[in-house]
Design a protein around this motif. Structure first.
Motif, PDB file in Angstrom:
ATOM      1  N   GLU A 150       0.856  -1.178   0.000  1.00  0.00           N
ATOM      2  CA  GLU A 150       0.000   0.000   0.000  1.00  0.00           C
ATOM      3  C   GLU A 150       0.895   1.232   0.000  1.00  0.00           C
ATOM      4  O   GLU A 150       1.809   1.334   0.828  1.00  0.00           O
ATOM      5  CB  GLU A 150      -0.890   0.015   1.254  1.00  0.00           C
ATOM      6  CG  GLU A 150      -1.919  -1.100   1.310  1.00  0.00           C
ATOM      7  CD  GLU A 150      -3.069  -0.894   0.358  1.00  0.00           C
ATOM      8  OE1 GLU A 150      -3.886  -1.816   0.219  1.00  0.00           O
ATOM      9  OE2 GLU A 150      -3.150   0.200  -0.259  1.00  0.00           O
ATOM     10  N   ARG A 151       0.644   2.164  -0.936  1.00  0.00           N
ATOM     11  CA  ARG A 151       1.444   3.378  -1.015  1.00  0.00           C
ATOM     12  C   ARG A 151       0.551   4.567  -0.656  1.00  0.00           C
ATOM     13  O   ARG A 151      -0.318   4.949  -1.419  1.00  0.00           O
ATOM     14  CB  ARG A 151       2.021   3.543  -2.415  1.00  0.00           C
ATOM     15  CG  ARG A 151       2.781   2.311  -2.928  1.00  0.00           C
ATOM     16  CD  ARG A 151       2.927   2.360  -4.442  1.00  0.00           C
ATOM     17  NE  ARG A 151       3.564   1.202  -5.010  1.00  0.00           N
ATOM     18  CZ  ARG A 151       2.946   0.068  -5.292  1.00  0.00           C
ATOM     19  NH1 ARG A 151       1.651  -0.068  -5.029  1.00  0.00           N
ATOM     20  NH2 ARG A 151       3.607  -0.948  -5.832  1.00  0.00           N
ATOM     21  N   ILE A 152       0.775   5.132   0.564  1.00  0.00           N
ATOM     22  CA  ILE A 152      -0.060   6.242   1.052  1.00  0.00           C
ATOM     23  C   ILE A 152       0.849   7.357   1.553  1.00  0.00           C
ATOM     24  O   ILE A 152       1.638   7.145   2.482  1.00  0.00           O
ATOM     25  CB  ILE A 152      -1.003   5.784   2.183  1.00  0.00           C
ATOM     26  CG1 ILE A 152      -1.876   4.614   1.710  1.00  0.00           C
ATOM     27  CG2 ILE A 152      -1.853   6.947   2.680  1.00  0.00           C
ATOM     28  CD1 ILE A 152      -2.700   3.995   2.802  1.00  0.00           C
ATOM     29  N   ASN A 153       0.733   8.530   0.940  1.00  0.00           N
ATOM     30  CA  ASN A 153       1.518   9.702   1.381  1.00  0.00           C
ATOM     31  C   ASN A 153       3.007   9.384   1.520  1.00  0.00           C
ATOM     32  O   ASN A 153       3.631   9.662   2.539  1.00  0.00           O
ATOM     33  CB  ASN A 153       0.967  10.239   2.702  1.00  0.00           C
ATOM     34  CG  ASN A 153      -0.432  10.798   2.546  1.00  0.00           C
ATOM     35  OD1 ASN A 153      -0.786  11.316   1.490  1.00  0.00           O
ATOM     36  ND2 ASN A 153      -1.239  10.679   3.598  1.00  0.00           N
ATOM     37  N   HIS A 154       3.554   8.783   0.521  1.00  0.00           N
ATOM     38  CA  HIS A 154       4.984   8.471   0.455  1.00  0.00           C
ATOM     39  C   HIS A 154       5.430   7.413   1.473  1.00  0.00           C
ATOM     40  O   HIS A 154       6.625   7.236   1.702  1.00  0.00           O
ATOM     41  CB  HIS A 154       5.829   9.741   0.650  1.00  0.00           C
ATOM     42  CG  HIS A 154       5.499  10.833  -0.315  1.00  0.00           C
ATOM     43  ND1 HIS A 154       5.787  10.737  -1.668  1.00  0.00           N
ATOM     44  CD2 HIS A 154       4.879  12.030  -0.134  1.00  0.00           C
ATOM     45  CE1 HIS A 154       5.373  11.849  -2.275  1.00  0.00           C
ATOM     46  NE2 HIS A 154       4.817  12.649  -1.359  1.00  0.00           N
ATOM     47  N   THR A 155       4.474   6.741   2.118  1.00  0.00           N
ATOM     48  CA  THR A 155       4.833   5.642   3.014  1.00  0.00           C
ATOM     49  C   THR A 155       4.430   4.325   2.363  1.00  0.00           C
ATOM     50  O   THR A 155       3.528   4.280   1.530  1.00  0.00           O
ATOM     51  CB  THR A 155       4.128   5.779   4.372  1.00  0.00           C
ATOM     52  OG1 THR A 155       2.713   5.709   4.173  1.00  0.00           O
ATOM     53  CG2 THR A 155       4.502   7.084   5.048  1.00  0.00           C
TER      54      THR A 155
END
Length: 307
Positions: free
Chosen positions: A51-56
């Protein structure tokens, strides 16, 4: 289905570092190459791995399962290479974070032998509180943690070695005005104490245990080195609470005594742990096996050169 092993290697690095950028830097790839390899692996398996969320970056449930298989595949590859092309020696870099007194014990009594046996392995060692040790382990800032604290039960961590360790209140002979070495805790805490910093492993256990009796120690000195605290106690500077392996040499030479405090029986454990999602490299496996065979509870007192 033919899965590219390079894609699996890249996936391991992204999962452990929680970053495409860091994985690309470590592997020597461009970030676009890393993204392409992960996308290719996801398309091959027909699942979302990350999962890629806000650069995390975080593993999905399917990603955790694939990571487990990736580690097993990596280990099988290492085992095959070891079987077919035996290496003359193990090499690699291993990061260890550990309790201060365990670091002193390892470096003083075992590092020279370890270095002689495994010259190809380099170690990076850092000391920290138990809470910080596990933060580092969870953030992949260390490969192994060596704790001296409560027994840790957590399915996220694998125990490489463990042992119950004894700890006692200690003082120089004659420092306390009692004929017996059995001292009530309420009387003992009226004397000057020399302790490790508040919140640090066995000091925290002591504070928590005393709190059950609504008691508290206010030390005259707080310092991180258990060895140096032991030396000061032998000089009559005060009372301390220390693991037995730290005080063994001074006890045998008659420079301090261990006190019996009936109300005080905290449990202290030495544990070597690593994260369940961590790939165990040959160098890391060697370090685990080496330190699993060591026991501070049975340390040769003659080796305590600092006391």
């Amino acid at each position: 289905m033919n899965i590219d092993t390079k894609n699996m290697e890249t996936f391991i690095q992204v999962a452990e570092l929680c970053s495409f950028t860091k994985a690309a830097k470590k592997l020597g790839y461009s970030q676009s190459t890393v993204s392409f390899q992960i996308r290719q692996l996801e398309e091959m398996l027909n699942v979302r791995l990350l999962e890629r969320i806000n650069h995390t970056v975080a593993l999905t449930e399917a990603g955790r399962k694939v990571l487990n298989y990736a580690h097993r595949l990596e280990q099988l590859t290492v085992d095959m290479e070891k079987e077919l092309r035996p290496q003359p020696s193990v090499s690699g870099h291993v990061r260890m974070a550990l309790a201060d007194s365990l670091a002193c014990w390892i470096l003083r009594e075992h590092y020279e032998n370890f270095r002689a046996a495994y010259p190809g392995i380099t170690l990076k060692m850092a000391t920290a509180s138990t809470e910080e040790l596990f933060r580092m382990l969870n953030q992949n800032e260390t490969d192994l943690v060596y704790t001296l604290d409560h027994h840790v039960y957590n399915s996220d961590y694998i125990i490489g070695a463990e042992e119950r360790i004894q700890a006692h209140f200690v003082a120089a002979p004659g420092f306390l005005p009692f004929s017996s070495l059995t001292v009530p805790v309420r009387e003992l805490i009226t004397f000057p104490f020399l302790l490790t910093e508040k919140g640090m492993s066995y000091r925290r256990l002591m504070d928590e245990h005393l709190a059950r009796f609504s008691l508290e120690v206010r030390p005259v000195l707080e310092f991180g080195s258990a060895d140096l605290l032991c030396t000061l106690v032998t000089q009559g500077a005060g009372v301390s609470f220390l693991p037995d392996y730290v005080t063994e040499a001074a006890l045998k030479s008659g420079r301090l005594v261990r006190l019996s405090v009936p109300e005080f029986k905290p449990e202290l454990w030495r544990q070597l742990l690593y994260h369940k999602d961590k790939w165990v490299s040959p160098a890391m496996q060697t370090v685990i096996e080496y330190f699993s065979g060591l026991s501070p509870a049975h340390t040769d007192a003659s080796a305590h050169m600092l006391l």
